[in-house]
Write an enzyme that holds these catalytic residues in place. Structure first.
Site, PDB file in Angstrom:
ATOM      1  N   SER A 142       0.968  -1.245   0.095  1.00  0.00           N
ATOM      2  CA  SER A 142       0.268  -0.061  -0.068  1.00  0.00           C
ATOM      3  C   SER A 142       0.877   1.118  -0.060  1.00  0.00           C
ATOM      4  O   SER A 142       1.877   1.195   0.491  1.00  0.00           O
ATOM      5  CB  SER A 142      -0.808  -0.005   1.236  1.00  0.00           C
ATOM      6  OG  SER A 142      -1.578   1.355   1.511  1.00  0.00           O
ATOM      7  N   TYR A 156      -1.729  -0.366  10.294  1.00  0.00           N
ATOM      8  CA  TYR A 156      -2.036  -1.209   8.891  1.00  0.00           C
ATOM      9  C   TYR A 156      -0.633  -0.668   8.197  1.00  0.00           C
ATOM     10  O   TYR A 156      -0.176  -1.524   7.299  1.00  0.00           O
ATOM     11  CB  TYR A 156      -3.226  -0.582   8.397  1.00  0.00           C
ATOM     12  CG  TYR A 156      -3.557  -0.722   6.868  1.00  0.00           C
ATOM     13  CD1 TYR A 156      -3.734  -2.234   6.398  1.00  0.00           C
ATOM     14  CD2 TYR A 156      -3.066  -0.244   5.860  1.00  0.00           C
ATOM     15  CE1 TYR A 156      -4.059  -2.565   5.137  1.00  0.00           C
ATOM     16  CE2 TYR A 156      -3.483  -0.358   4.550  1.00  0.00           C
ATOM     17  CZ  TYR A 156      -3.903  -1.316   4.260  1.00  0.00           C
ATOM     18  OH  TYR A 156      -4.049  -1.765   2.914  1.00  0.00           O
TER      19      TYR A 156
END
Length: 247
Positions: A142, A156
């Protein structure tokens, strides 16, 4: 042809990737955690288009379930030559001082340990040294691994930073084994994951701050993944493709 395993293949980027890889001739193993209906829909769509696919349930954070997942793939008539590590979890937006150890560990176990386990099992089957035909792995990281997602998802983001490092280290470790390992880093993509973070409309909110002035579509990420798995990327390993609209 061969089998491509897509973890978290029942929705979002995983779903788009499974459908595209089927169009390119792979038999797609669509892994899912709990939504059997969604995974079944992906398989049905692929079959309706003339492709081949089957669904396999497994929680990739559980080592025994990962081993069972790959054992199921071993029962198929074709070899595993592609792995897309895509499954991941995200919890509601939260500042670091409010994070619990339980939440942190859940994120890391799925997003990091799960990727390691799937890579481990794939390498065992793909490696020339183990009698495999070679293959390619694409890890879905990501853009958060670069930005850190302050005030929202530092846990995350940290898990995706680990995925980046896994990609670099493993790519060097297996480069002489006939296995390529690369990574895509999506930015703000229109998927259901934002609802898991408590803000379904997050992409629309941040779009004005993205240089390209829009969020991305799962299919745009899928095409990058498919290219990295293909022979067109035969000399590419240890590389990162950012799909974040310039952010």
């Amino acid at each position: 042809m061969a089998i491509a395993l897509v973890t978290g293949g029942s929705r979002g980027i995983g779903r788009a990737t499974a459908q595209l890889l089927a169009q390119e001739g792979y038999t797609v193993a669509v892994n899912y955690h709990h939504n059997a209906q969604a995974a079944g829909d992906v398989v049905a769509d692929i079959v309706a288009q003339g492709g081949k696919a089957f669904a396999v349930q497994a929680d990739i954070s559980d080592e025994k379930q990962v081993e069972a997942l790959f054992s199921r793939i071993d029962q198929a008539a074709e070899p595993l030559t592609a792995l897309v590590n895509n499954a991941g979890i995200l919890f509601p937006q939260c500042r670091l001082e409010n994070l619990s150890a339980e939440r942190i560990n859940q994120v890391l176990t799925t997003n990091v340990t799960g990727y390691f386990l799937c890579c481990r099992e794939a390498v065992k089957r793909m490696s020339h040294q183990g009698g495999g035909q070679g293959g390619a792995i694409v890890n879905v990281s990501s853009a958060a691994s670069r930005t850190g997602s302050p005030g929202e998802y530092v846990d995350y983001a940290a898990s995706k930073g680990a995925v980046d490092t896994l990609t670099t280290g493993l790519s060097l470790e297996v480069a002489a084994c006939g296995i390529r390992v690369n990574c895509v880093r999506p930015g703000f993509i229109y998927t259901d994951m934002h609802a898991s973070g408590g803000e379904p409309g997050r992409v629309d909110r941040v779009s004005p701050a993205i240089p390209m002035q829009r969020g991305g579509q799962p299919e745009e990420v899928a095409h990058a993944i498919a290219w990295l798995l293909s022979e067109k990327a035969s000399y590419v390993t240890g590389s990162f493709l950012d799909l974040a609209g310039g952010r």
